[in-house]
Design an enzyme around this catalytic site. Structure first.
Site, PDB file in Angstrom:
ATOM      1  N   GLY A 230      -2.573   8.835  -4.424  1.00  0.00           N
ATOM      2  CA  GLY A 230      -1.523   9.679  -4.987  1.00  0.00           C
ATOM      3  C   GLY A 230      -1.672  11.159  -4.741  1.00  0.00           C
ATOM      4  O   GLY A 230      -0.846  11.945  -5.221  1.00  0.00           O
ATOM      5  N   GLU A 272      -8.296   5.904  -3.386  1.00  0.00           N
ATOM      6  CA  GLU A 272      -7.561   5.030  -2.462  1.00  0.00           C
ATOM      7  C   GLU A 272      -6.270   5.713  -2.038  1.00  0.00           C
ATOM      8  O   GLU A 272      -5.183   5.245  -2.320  1.00  0.00           O
ATOM      9  CB  GLU A 272      -7.304   3.660  -3.098  1.00  0.00           C
ATOM     10  CG  GLU A 272      -6.676   3.750  -4.468  1.00  0.00           C
ATOM     11  CD  GLU A 272      -6.499   2.396  -5.149  1.00  0.00           C
ATOM     12  OE1 GLU A 272      -7.244   1.466  -4.844  1.00  0.00           O
ATOM     13  OE2 GLU A 272      -5.599   2.307  -5.998  1.00  0.00           O
ATOM     14  N   GLY A 274      -3.375   7.040   0.444  1.00  0.00           N
ATOM     15  CA  GLY A 274      -2.683   6.654   1.660  1.00  0.00           C
ATOM     16  C   GLY A 274      -2.035   7.894   2.261  1.00  0.00           C
ATOM     17  O   GLY A 274      -2.416   8.400   3.309  1.00  0.00           O
ATOM     18  N   TYR A 314      14.277   8.487  -2.140  1.00  0.00           N
ATOM     19  CA  TYR A 314      13.880   9.421  -3.215  1.00  0.00           C
ATOM     20  C   TYR A 314      14.521  10.800  -3.066  1.00  0.00           C
ATOM     21  O   TYR A 314      14.141  11.722  -3.772  1.00  0.00           O
ATOM     22  CB  TYR A 314      12.371   9.682  -3.218  1.00  0.00           C
ATOM     23  CG  TYR A 314      11.438   8.530  -3.040  1.00  0.00           C
ATOM     24  CD1 TYR A 314      11.256   7.591  -4.051  1.00  0.00           C
ATOM     25  CD2 TYR A 314      10.661   8.412  -1.880  1.00  0.00           C
ATOM     26  CE1 TYR A 314      10.343   6.559  -3.898  1.00  0.00           C
ATOM     27  CE2 TYR A 314       9.750   7.389  -1.732  1.00  0.00           C
ATOM     28  CZ  TYR A 314       9.596   6.457  -2.741  1.00  0.00           C
ATOM     29  OH  TYR A 314       8.692   5.457  -2.586  1.00  0.00           O
ATOM     30  N   CYS A 341      25.271   1.967   7.683  1.00  0.00           N
ATOM     31  CA  CYS A 341      26.532   2.036   6.938  1.00  0.00           C
ATOM     32  C   CYS A 341      26.251   2.249   5.457  1.00  0.00           C
ATOM     33  O   CYS A 341      26.678   1.463   4.596  1.00  0.00           O
ATOM     34  CB  CYS A 341      27.345   0.776   7.166  1.00  0.00           C
ATOM     35  SG  CYS A 341      27.698   0.520   8.899  1.00  0.00           S
ATOM     36  N   GLU A 342      25.466   3.246   5.165  1.00  0.00           N
ATOM     37  CA  GLU A 342      25.130   3.645   3.795  1.00  0.00           C
ATOM     38  C   GLU A 342      25.110   5.164   3.829  1.00  0.00           C
ATOM     39  O   GLU A 342      24.459   5.753   4.696  1.00  0.00           O
ATOM     40  CB  GLU A 342      23.735   3.146   3.385  1.00  0.00           C
ATOM     41  CG  GLU A 342      23.574   1.649   3.313  1.00  0.00           C
ATOM     42  CD  GLU A 342      24.274   1.007   2.126  1.00  0.00           C
ATOM     43  OE1 GLU A 342      24.586   1.730   1.156  1.00  0.00           O
ATOM     44  OE2 GLU A 342      24.495  -0.208   2.178  1.00  0.00           O
TER      45      GLU A 342
HETATM   46  C1  PLP Z   1       0.611   3.090  -3.044  1.00  0.00           C
HETATM   47  C2  PLP Z   1      -0.720   2.968  -3.650  1.00  0.00           C
HETATM   48  C3  PLP Z   1      -1.762   3.804  -3.229  1.00  0.00           C
HETATM   49  C4  PLP Z   1      -1.575   4.906  -2.232  1.00  0.00           C
HETATM   50  O1  PLP Z   1      -0.725   5.889  -2.707  1.00  0.00           O
HETATM   51  P1  PLP Z   1      -0.538   7.262  -1.886  1.00  0.00           P
HETATM   52  O2  PLP Z   1       0.511   7.986  -2.654  1.00  0.00           O
HETATM   53  O3  PLP Z   1      -0.086   6.853  -0.523  1.00  0.00           O
HETATM   54  O4  PLP Z   1      -1.853   7.943  -1.853  1.00  0.00           O
HETATM   55  C5  PLP Z   1      -3.000   3.594  -3.780  1.00  0.00           C
HETATM   56  N1  PLP Z   1      -3.223   2.641  -4.698  1.00  0.00           N
HETATM   57  C6  PLP Z   1      -2.254   1.823  -5.132  1.00  0.00           C
HETATM   58  C7  PLP Z   1      -2.579   0.788  -6.139  1.00  0.00           C
HETATM   59  C8  PLP Z   1      -0.964   1.964  -4.624  1.00  0.00           C
HETATM   60  O5  PLP Z   1       0.004   1.163  -5.072  1.00  0.00           O
END
Ligand code: PLP
Length: 416
Positions: A230, A272, A274, A314, A341-342
């Protein structure tokens, strides 16, 4: 201040387009590696610190391999994601399996790979035991409910379907401890695209305190806390990247007082992320097909929402560079739109841009996470290719574009 400058020139991209027509996502290997290295270095004071890249953000094996080589583990949440991890040779406790509403076969596979299984509900203890057997190490996902605020993308924790309540957390660890499990972790994920560094320190504090309470009460010891992903990225020019050093120093201070100071050391800190790992190093490259002048001025491109859903989903901002016109005055206001088409298929609304001509190449920034990955086939749209701009300057196609044949692959016309 972030500058929004692509790592390639117009001439380079024109050459690439000769081999790989637009639209495509292109990922910058060099910056991805440097960023991964920086994150691990920033937290290296914590012995065993781990980043488990959230596969869902960019599920391409070539990217996962690069991250694996950098020392990352993987955060998987489905059977295909577990299989991807296995294919790139990332297995065992280098995988965190954090899923919800999990089918039995997925727990089985996670157990077979030796992954750290993170349970999303107290009732999953029995479910896991019945279908896969209990592993040696177990983790639960904490949902703090009204105790934390959350944000736009992830919503209020109180209304989020994930995790266990505070009371359930005590009960759950007691249950698995009674069943003979001796290794424990604790997880939460309460933010998404959060730019406030303090938020992550507060999350670490929340988990450390809860782990302390539970360990005191049950006489168990925690091996790790996973403060989730996150961490946000500066999608807009002028926004600042999250200061990882600030988070690291804040967590280190907590560690000294609340972990080591209360006899909980050693405790591994996991994340974790992403988005912050690959997001800023991916670009969606698209060609202008049409210009349209009605009540508003539209630029129609060959990419659409199927290639990048975030703006439509979003209202997310993604910066756009018109290649070759980087220095031109932003004298026009356009909606940059795809062919779905949105009417929410808009990469930009009322955006100030240089005067655009048909055939211009647009670079949509920060598409390396939750970009190609969120692709879909609605409206007969095909997913694009993914390219890797390698550290040596060469370009490699790491996923081909879908063809009409792929679109028809699940249909059998013979019974028609
Ligand atoms: C989506 C998600 C992430 C990664 O979130 P990012 O915003 O991409 O860092 C990590 N853990 C869980 C459980 C998620 O659902």
């Amino acid at each position: 201040m972030t500058q929004k400058t692509p790592p390639f020139t117009k001439a380079q991209i024109e050459k690439i387009i000769k081999d790989y027509p637009t639209p495509f996502h292109i990922y910058d290997e060099k910056s991805t590696r440097a960023n991964a290295k920086k994150l691990l270095k920033t937290f290296s004071w914590n012995k065993g610190f781990g980043e488990f890249f959230a596969v869902k953000a960019c599920p391409n094996p070539y990217i996962l391999k690069i991250l694996g080589e950098s020392g990352f583990g993987l955060d998987c949440s489905s059977l295909p994601e577990l299989m991807l991890a296995q294919k790139v040779g990332i297995v065992g406790e280098k995988i965190m399996f954090s899923s919800n509403e999990t089918p039995a076969a997925e727990y089985k596979k996670a157990k077979e790979l030796g992954a750290i299984i993170n349970l999303d509900d107290i009732s999953h203890i029995e479910f896991l035991e019945k279908h896969a057997g209990l592993p040696q190490i177990i983790c639960f996902r904490y949902n703090p409910g009204p105790l934390r605020k959350g944000n736009v993308i992830i919503g209020k924790p109180e209304e989020a379907k994930y995790g266990l309540t505070r009371e359930q957390m005590f009960e759950a660890y007691k249950k698995v401890s009674d069943k003979g499990i001796k290794r424990f972790g604790m997880h939460t994920m309460v933010a998404s695209n959060e730019l406030n560094a303090n938020y992550f320190i507060e999350t670490a504090k929340m988990l450390i305190d809860l782990a302390y309470e539970i360990s005191q009460k049950l006489g168990i010891k925690f091996e790790f806390i996973n403060i989730g992903g996150g961490v946000g990225i500066p999608y807009r020019p002028g926004q600042k990247p999250v200061d990882l050093g600030f988070i690291s120093r804040g967590v280190k201070k907590l560690y000294e007082t609340k972990v080591a100071g209360r006899g909980m050391a050693p405790l591994k800190i996991f994340m974790e992320n992403g988005r912050m790992i690959t997001g800023p190093y991916g670009y969606l490259v698209t060609t202008v097909l049409h210009k349209k002048d009605i009540y508003k001025k539209y630029i129609g491109v060959d990419a659409c929402m199927a290639n990048l859903m975030r703006p439509g989903m979003y209202g997310a901002y993604h910066h756009i560079t018109v290649l070759g016109k980087e220095k031109s005055r932003k004298s026009r206001t356009y909606d940059v739109v795809g062919s779905l088409c949105e009417n929410n298929d808009k990469f930009a609304v009322d955006r100030s841009l240089p005067k655009i001509e048909i055939g211009d190449i647009l670079v949509i920034h920060d598409t390396g996470a939750h970009g190609h990955a969120m692709g879909f086939n609605y409206n007969g749209k095909l997913r694009s290719a993914e390219l890797l701009l390698k550290a040596n300057g060469k370009v490699e196609e790491i996923r081909r574009a879908e063809t009409v044949k792929d679109y028809f692959a699940t249909l059998d016309f013979s019974n028609l």
